[in-house]
Enzyme design. Structure first.
Site, PDB file in Angstrom:
ATOM      1  N   ALA A  94       0.830  -1.198   0.000  1.00 47.68           N
ATOM      2  CA  ALA A  94       0.000   0.000   0.000  1.00 47.68           C
ATOM      3  C   ALA A  94       0.871   1.257   0.000  1.00 47.68           C
ATOM      4  O   ALA A  94       0.651   2.165  -0.808  1.00 47.68           O
ATOM      5  CB  ALA A  94      -0.931  -0.014   1.202  1.00 47.68           C
ATOM      6  N   SER A 116       2.032 -21.538   2.480  1.00 45.70           N
ATOM      7  CA  SER A 116       1.010 -20.889   1.659  1.00 45.70           C
ATOM      8  C   SER A 116      -0.277 -21.702   1.529  1.00 45.70           C
ATOM      9  O   SER A 116      -0.270 -22.917   1.405  1.00 45.70           O
ATOM     10  CB  SER A 116       1.558 -20.641   0.262  1.00 45.70           C
ATOM     11  OG  SER A 116       0.504 -20.297  -0.604  1.00 45.70           O
ATOM     12  N   ARG A 171     -10.254 -19.703   5.332  1.00 45.28           N
ATOM     13  CA  ARG A 171      -9.260 -19.894   6.385  1.00 45.28           C
ATOM     14  C   ARG A 171      -9.869 -20.071   7.770  1.00 45.28           C
ATOM     15  O   ARG A 171      -9.423 -20.912   8.543  1.00 45.28           O
ATOM     16  CB  ARG A 171      -8.310 -18.696   6.391  1.00 45.28           C
ATOM     17  CG  ARG A 171      -7.478 -18.663   5.138  1.00 45.28           C
ATOM     18  CD  ARG A 171      -6.628 -17.424   5.048  1.00 45.28           C
ATOM     19  NE  ARG A 171      -5.771 -17.531   3.860  1.00 45.28           N
ATOM     20  CZ  ARG A 171      -4.951 -16.590   3.449  1.00 45.28           C
ATOM     21  NH1 ARG A 171      -4.874 -15.454   4.119  1.00 45.28           N
ATOM     22  NH2 ARG A 171      -4.216 -16.768   2.386  1.00 45.28           N
ATOM     23  N   ARG A 228     -10.691 -12.645   5.848  1.00 50.24           N
ATOM     24  CA  ARG A 228     -10.164 -12.315   4.528  1.00 50.24           C
ATOM     25  C   ARG A 228      -9.944 -13.582   3.727  1.00 50.24           C
ATOM     26  O   ARG A 228      -9.452 -14.574   4.253  1.00 50.24           O
ATOM     27  CB  ARG A 228      -8.849 -11.564   4.667  1.00 50.24           C
ATOM     28  CG  ARG A 228      -8.218 -11.206   3.348  1.00 50.24           C
ATOM     29  CD  ARG A 228      -6.969 -10.356   3.525  1.00 50.24           C
ATOM     30  NE  ARG A 228      -5.890 -11.072   4.191  1.00 50.24           N
ATOM     31  CZ  ARG A 228      -5.128 -11.998   3.612  1.00 50.24           C
ATOM     32  NH1 ARG A 228      -5.350 -12.363   2.371  1.00 50.24           N
ATOM     33  NH2 ARG A 228      -4.160 -12.581   4.285  1.00 50.24           N
TER      34      ARG A 228
END
Lengths: 666, 231, 250
Positions: free
Chosen positions: A44, A284, A337, A463
């Site tokens: 960002a 991952s 998740r 998320r």
């Protein structure tokens, strides 16, 4: 203060275009007169600093690391989502929007999420133009993979180093502007205080970490791109330096903290091995494309494994419990998740955990290796290949896909994941909560913006994988550079902001006093001693499962810990010069306060949603029970002096385009 | 000693190109030199006359003269450039390590190029004094064909054990120098290809040992056979 | 495990430093090397001794912040690992471990084991980018196919983490592996072509100005590089620079 999200009126799909068209412009001549401070240089921060400088603003960028390239975005592994539909599997902006809203358990803003899905496509174009080497197929076109919680392949990736490649892309854009003199870069500098003048964010006090000096930097706007606060748990997948200080200082100066209790516990991390562990390493989520998660179906097998009498490879197929496939047949190992993490915890709590501590499950690639090996053998025209040959071929394919992750795993655990299943367990990874921002990404302090993980805006209560990179770059490249215009267009006559004002004076004085206190405290315990204790409280009471009693206890414990910290912390060395212990003390002080607020937020949210699981609110099958009637709002907390006594402001969430449903991945 | 200009003169890469080009040219010189030396395997009057004839040709034929000036230039360039690089490299690490394990990651020869180069330079000076200087400026007798008798000068030099030994040690040093330098020059010039580099490396490494082996073979032959005593 | 640590201590950039010896016991095999240093620091703090300063951040081998020259090798005896990924099971009880900062004129020491690697940033700023503004109007990502082989090689070069192990290892403190990795990444991609010549000339020039040494092709950098960046990249840079010098108008 009433919370106005400032989401534009109108049709969802047209909101952003319409809004962009209506944001007042700042002329090029006036942009040169406006200064912007960007704190943090992750996805960002780097992308925002570069884009704003390209547009003509004067940008000062700050990072505490020795180079902007080292921000923790670099560690993101799996990929970045974009609604490109290159795989022709029915993907679209609307579907990405829908998946994100649903994945976030209906606790995010429709307008923001749709905008995110819209600009996702531009991100990929932009990154490829910058030379980001995404994975490609043999035709030379971009490749995609799948991630949890969705049924399309929309994730772009660069092996297991997507975050690194995207950050280096943004870093290169930033470098270009630094070389042009459009961005002034301050590495090894840490923001210590937000300076508010006449109700507007007008600068920061930064510490030069090398010399220990405090510097005053003024600007017309301050962008906080400082990441998440997972380190409040001490053990997390965050970098050692990741901290909440910048956001917390803004919070103390009037920026509301939104949904701080929404923490993502990532299901596939390497389990804790010992007391001296300093951090946890993520494996991952992309591994769940091919890895199957299981524990022994019989408790005595699990016990035998724990005591070293049995090897997982010796457990027959019918005695294994592939619990995700069993409980969620539609999504199987690719559930979101939060669901995967809770399911692992459920099995381990029930006594089926498979490492010494009983807190680990298997992630097994044996089936994938044999499947890929069979395909390869077919391609190569091998007739009746032996199992050994097929396995060797399959291992090659798996190595090409996940080689660096497997290597990382082996280095840490000294176990070979090609030969025996990986052991994994959930760990703190990401914080959906953060500074409350409106549609322009501005906090409740005018002129103070928050981008990326530092804000709360897009991921609701959970998320989805490969969406953090998307949000960081969306905010930095495509949202904030436009939306700051709305605030800055009123500022073109202000002129340079002086750093001699009483507000700067007072802010610097406060920072000096805090620093002095640590140095002269003469306590007996190291900073880490307190940080570890905070982490234990947070993990046990404000972790994967929470309840009223535990949360109340946590608040009391943290308040006691804070007193003890200030009374007994020991920081050696001097204030003038490099002193990492001193810097750490400042960060931990803020994490302690944040931890208290997180517990408070979790206590007040009497429902289970996404990463927030209250044991009192679950179905008979152990699934989360959301309460849309009473809790379809964003909790935005206003600082009042004591975190647990913060004022709650509610931003009601309205859903005009999606129907609120119980999230089901069955 | 930082290099501060761009392009083909002065930049760090340029200095490397010149090292590589001059080095490779000197390798071709070595091949030519060795082929000439092989004539020393022919003993007796016949060999002597032929060798002196060859010596006369090499010092008078215009094309060879141009090549020899190129060779002198290459030696000087390779030396001066090498010294400048070595100084630059030394300046790049003013404080060294207390414990350093260089053998863990690089071959001995590759780490000792400056030392090996210096040894080779010393050898070249001695060698040129022994033969080149005598041929050009010394008082050499003439053979039956009226050519300067370089042959006798050469074979008698190598009949002394200490000269032959010095020569063999120096040539061995050269071999190590070449074992790294000859193939590394290709890398410096940007020639690195998955298919061809292994071939280049094998070829150049073989040459790096075979050329010096040829020189040593001649020296050993002369010391053992003692052709000067038999005339 | 019981160990003897010999660690470089230096109070500031201008101060004189020296190796100090610290015996340490109770080290566990599963600790990472940096966790072992945390453990040491905790003991030092309890004894009232200032803890050892070293750079570190992500602790998973990707940020490039950790460094350390351990027993004579950058990032220690392991291959393709950074110091944070090195685990104590690589050592035996009774070992003496030398821990030194990365040494190069271009990497001045800040304190103890922490060095200033901003020279790397300046090399990147000299041309390690493609000049494209953020606009949202760039061409579609799939408009230019890139041969998979080139894309993969570009990726391999781009995985450089900028830790400086190449410089620390190189007997000449050369930064060629680092510079060539970025130059190669863009050299292999169609998007990098328009600025390719200027890029290689400017980045090499900046590298020279920073006071790094030269490359003598020992190959040590490739061996010690935690990401296995290939020497092929240095050759590509050499080649690109040669052609750029020959064909540039300046």
């Amino acid at each position: 203060m009433a919370l106005d999200s400032k989401v534009p009126e109108g049709v969802l799909a047209d909101k952003w275009t319409k809004h962009k068209g209506e944001i007042p412009l700042v002329s090029p001549a006036n942009k040169r007169l406006l200064d912007i401070i960007v704190v943090g240089t992750g996805l960002a921060g780097s992308s925002a600093a570069a884009s704003l400088a390209e547009m003509g603003y004067n940008v000062k960028a700050f990072c505490f690391q020795d180079s902007p390239r080292r921000a923790h975005s670099i560690a993101a592994q799996g990929g970045i989502n974009a609604a490109k539909n290159y795989q022709n599997d029915g993907d679209s902006v609307h579907r990405l929007f829908y998946d994100t809203i649903k994945g976030g358990d209906y606790r995010s803003r429709e307008g923001n999420v749709h905008r995110l899905a819209e600009v996702s496509r531009n991100i990929i174009d932009q990154c490829v133009a910058q030379g980001v080497p995404f994975a490609r197929d043999y035709g030379g076109l971009l490749d995609n993979r799948s991630f949890g919680g969705v049924q399309v392949s929309r994730t772009f990736y660069a092996k297991g180093q997507t975050g690194q490649q995207l950050l280096l892309g943004a870093y290169s854009a930033l470098n270009r502007q630094i070389a042009k003199g459009r961005v002034k870069m301050y590495a090894r500098h840490e923001m210590q205080e937000l300076v508010v003048v006449d109700g507007k964010a007008r600068g920061i006090i930064a510490k030069n970490l090398v010399t220990g000096e405090f510097e005053r930097h003024s600007a017309h706007a301050v962008l906080l791109c400082t990441g998440g606060y997972g380190n409040v748990f001490f053990l997390s997948t965050n970098a050692m330096g990741s901290n909440v200080t910048a956001a917390w200082k803004a919070h103390r100066k009037g920026a509301y903290m939104a949904n701080p209790c929404f923490t993502q516990i990532h299901p596939t991390c390497i389990p804790v091995s010992g007391e001296n562990q300093s951090k946890l390493t993520l494996m991952s989520e992309s591994l769940r494309n091919d890895g199957r998660i299981w524990v022994p179906a019989k408790k005595e097998d699990a016990e035998a494994i724990r005591s070293g009498k049995l090897h997982p490879n010796d457990i027959a197929e019918e005695h294994r419990d592939y619990y995700l496939e069993r409980r969620y047949p539609a999504f199987g190992n690719l559930v979101p998740r939060d669901v995967a993490s809770r399911a692992a915890k459920e099995r381990c709590d029930a006594g089926y955990g498979i490492n010494k501590t009983g807190e680990a499950v298997y992630l097994d690639f044996a089936a994938a290796i044999m499947r890929y090996g069979g395909e390869e053998a077919h391609v190569k025209g091998l007739k009746n290949p032996s199992d050994v040959e097929v396995k060797a071929l399959g291992e090659k394919v798996v190595e090409a896909k996940y080689g660096n992750l497997f290597q990382m795993y082996e280095k840490i655990t000294a176990s070979n994941p090609y030969k025996e299943p990986m052991m994994i367990y959930p760990a703190v990874h990401y914080t959906m909560g953060g500074l409350w921002v409106d549609y322009n990404l501005m906090t409740t302090v005018p002129g103070c913006f928050a981008l990326g993980e530092a804000n709360f805006s897009d991921h609701g209560a959970n998320r989805l994988g490969a969406s953090a990179l998307m949000q960081g770059l969306a905010d930095g490249y495509f949202v904030a550079p436009y939306t700051v215009g709305e605030f800055l267009s009123t500022d073109i006559r202000t002129g340079r902001i002086s750093t001699d004002s009483p507000e700067f004076e007072a802010a610097e004085q406060a920072v000096r006093e805090r620093t002095e206190k640590f140095i002269t405290n003469n306590g007996t315990k190291s900073v880490d001693f307190f940080h570890k204790r905070l982490g234990k409280i947070m993990w046990n009471e404000v972790g994967m499962a929470r309840n009223e009693e535990g949360l109340k206890q946590a608040i009391a414990d943290i308040q006691a810990l804070r007193e003890e910290f200030y009374a007994d912390v020991r920081v050696l060395g001097a204030a003038n010069g490099m002193n990492p212990e001193l810097d750490k003390a400042g960060r931990v002080a803020d994490l302690i306060e944040l931890g208290e607020l997180m517990a408070k937020d979790a206590l007040e949210r009497n429902e289970s949603c996404g990463g927030h699981f209250r044991e009192e609110y679950q179905s008979a099958e152990g699934e989360a029970l959301r309460d849309d009637e009473n809790f379809a709002f964003v909790s935005a907390w206003e600082f009042t002096g004591i975190p647990a006594e913060a004022n709650l402001h509610k931003e009601e969430l309205t859903f005009e385009n999606v129907e609120l449903k119980t999230r089901s991945y069955k | 000693m930082a290099t501060t200009s761009k392009g083909l003169f002065g930049s760090s890469l340029a200095r490397k190109y010149w090292m590589a080009v001059s080095g490779l040219f000197l390798c071709t010189f070595l091949v030519g030199h060795l082929l000439g030396n092989f004539q020393l395997f022919v003993s007796g009057e016949e060999g002597k006359l032929a060798f002196n004839e060859y010596g006369h040709f090499m010092t008078t034929f215009p094309v060879v003269k141009v090549l020899s000036y190129l060779t002198y230039f290459s030696v000087v360039l390779h030396t001066v450039d090498g010294i400048m690089l070595a100084l630059q490299n030394r300046a790049a690490r003013p404080v060294g390590y207390v414990k350093e394990k260089q053998s863990a990651n690089a071959s001995w020869a590759s780490r000792k190029m400056a030392l090996l180069g210096t040894l080779t330079l010393f050898f070249i000076i001695v060698h040129m004094k022994s033969f080149w200087y005598e041929m050009h400026f010394g008082a050499l007798g003439l053979d039956a064909n009226g050519n300067k008798d370089l042959w006798t000068l050469t074979v008698t030099a190598f009949e002394q054990w200490w000269y032959a030994a010095f020569y063999i040690v120096a040539i061995t040093g050269l071999a190590f120098h070449l074992s790294h330098g000859a193939q590394s020059a290709f890398q410096t010039l940007g020639i690195n290809h998955p298919k061809y580099t292994p071939i280049i490396q094998k070829t150049m490494t073989a040459l790096a040992w075979l050329i010096p082996a040829g020189f040593v073979a001649v020296a050993v032959f002369l010391y053992v056979v003692q052709p000067g005593q038999n005339l | 495990m019981d160990l003897t640590l010999k660690i470089w201590r230096q109070n500031g950039p201008q101060e004189k430093g020296e190796m100090k010896t610290y015996p340490i016991s109770g080290v566990e095999q599963d600790m990472s090397f940096l966790e072992m240093l945390d453990y040491l620091n905790d003991q030092l703090i309890n004894e009232g001794i200032e803890p050892v300063v070293f750079d570190h951040d992500c602790r998973e081998g990707i940020c490039g912040m950790c460094s350390l020259f351990i027993n004579g090798e950058a990032h220690g005896p392991g291959r393709k690992v950074t110091t944070c990924q090195l685990h104590m099971r690589e050592f035996k009880s009774g070992d003496t471990i030398y821990i030194e900062p990365f040494r190069a004129k271009a990497f001045p020491i800040i304190k103890d084991l922490m060095v200033d690697r901003s020279a790397f940033d300046r090399i990147q700023r000299a041309g390690g980018y493609i000049s494209v503004n953020t606009s949202g109007n760039t061409i579609d990502a799939n408009a230019i196919p890139v041969p998979k082989e080139n894309a993969d090689k570009a990726f391999d070069a781009a995985t450089c983490i900028g830790c400086g192990a190449c410089v620390a290892t190189c007997k000449n403190s050369s930064a060629m592996l680092f510079a060539s990795a970025k130059i190669s990444q863009f050299s292999l991609l169609p998007q990098g072509q328009p600025e390719a010549k200027e890029r290689v000339l400017n980045m090499v020039h900046q590298m020279d100005l920073e006071g790094f040494g030269n490359c003598t092709n020992t190959g040590a950098c490739e061996v010690e590089c935690p990401k296995g960046i290939s020497l092929e990249n240095i050759a590509r840079m050499n080649r690109d620079y040669l052609f750029a010098s020959l064909s540039s108008n300046k």
